[in-house]
Scaffold this motif. Structure first.
Motif, short mmCIF file in Angstrom:
data_model
loop_
_atom_site.label_atom_id
_atom_site.label_comp_id
_atom_site.label_asym_id
_atom_site.label_seq_id
_atom_site.Cartn_x
_atom_site.Cartn_y
_atom_site.Cartn_z
N GLY A 91 -18.92 44.12 53.75
CA GLY A 91 -18.01 43.17 53.11
C GLY A 91 -17.38 42.23 54.10
O GLY A 91 -17.52 42.39 55.29
N PRO A 92 -16.71 41.21 53.63
CA PRO A 92 -16.45 40.87 52.24
C PRO A 92 -17.67 40.24 51.58
O PRO A 92 -18.37 39.43 52.17
N LEU A 93 -17.90 40.64 50.35
CA LEU A 93 -19.05 40.15 49.58
C LEU A 93 -18.64 38.95 48.75
O LEU A 93 -17.51 38.87 48.27
N THR A 94 -19.57 38.04 48.55
CA THR A 94 -19.32 36.84 47.75
C THR A 94 -20.20 36.91 46.51
O THR A 94 -21.42 36.96 46.61
N TYR A 95 -19.56 36.95 45.33
CA TYR A 95 -20.28 37.01 44.05
C TYR A 95 -20.14 35.68 43.33
O TYR A 95 -19.08 35.08 43.32
N THR A 96 -21.23 35.25 42.68
CA THR A 96 -21.22 34.05 41.85
C THR A 96 -21.90 34.37 40.53
O THR A 96 -23.07 34.78 40.52
N ALA A 97 -21.17 34.20 39.43
CA ALA A 97 -21.73 34.49 38.10
C ALA A 97 -22.59 33.32 37.63
O ALA A 97 -22.30 32.16 37.92
#
Length: 114
Positions: A91-97
């Motif tokens: 981490g830190p992880l980056t999420y994109t929906a």
């Protein structure tokens, strides 16, 4: 003469080749899945030295092929040999929906069912 030239070219190509990274995923249990469970895996660096890498995950809808969720890690240093990976150590992880999908924005949130 041509065989000797072909042999020399093949041997020289060996110096330019690089090792690969073997990824073994650890599947989450059936039922509701949370985002950190996607990062349970082991990476095996088959080279003799460490390398800098970045993991990227793309989740797609099996029916339509549209992107549901993408995620990336920051650059990580991968040492030679096997290394266990979890969400907490990359981490830190980056999420994109993806567009049109209701995905929990929380980094520890649930994934869409299905």
């Amino acid at each position: 003469m041509q065989r000797k030239l072909l042999l020399i070219v093949c041997l020289l190509m060996g110096w330019c080749l690089q090792a690969q990274v073997v990824i073994t995923l650890q599947l989450p249990p059936l039922g509701l899945t949370i985002k950190p469970q996607l990062w349970n895996m082991s990476l095996i660096n088959t080279s003799g030295g460490s390398m800098t890498t970045q993991l990227q995950m793309v989740m797609t809808d099996a029916g339509t092929g549209q992107t549901v969720l993408t995620a990336t890690t920051p650059l990580i240093q991968l040492q030679p040999g096997a290394q266990a990976i979890t969400a907490s150590n990359v981490g830190p992880l980056t999420y994109t929906a993806g567009a049109g999908y209701a995905v929990d924005a929380n980094p520890n949130g649930f994934l869409p069912v299905g």
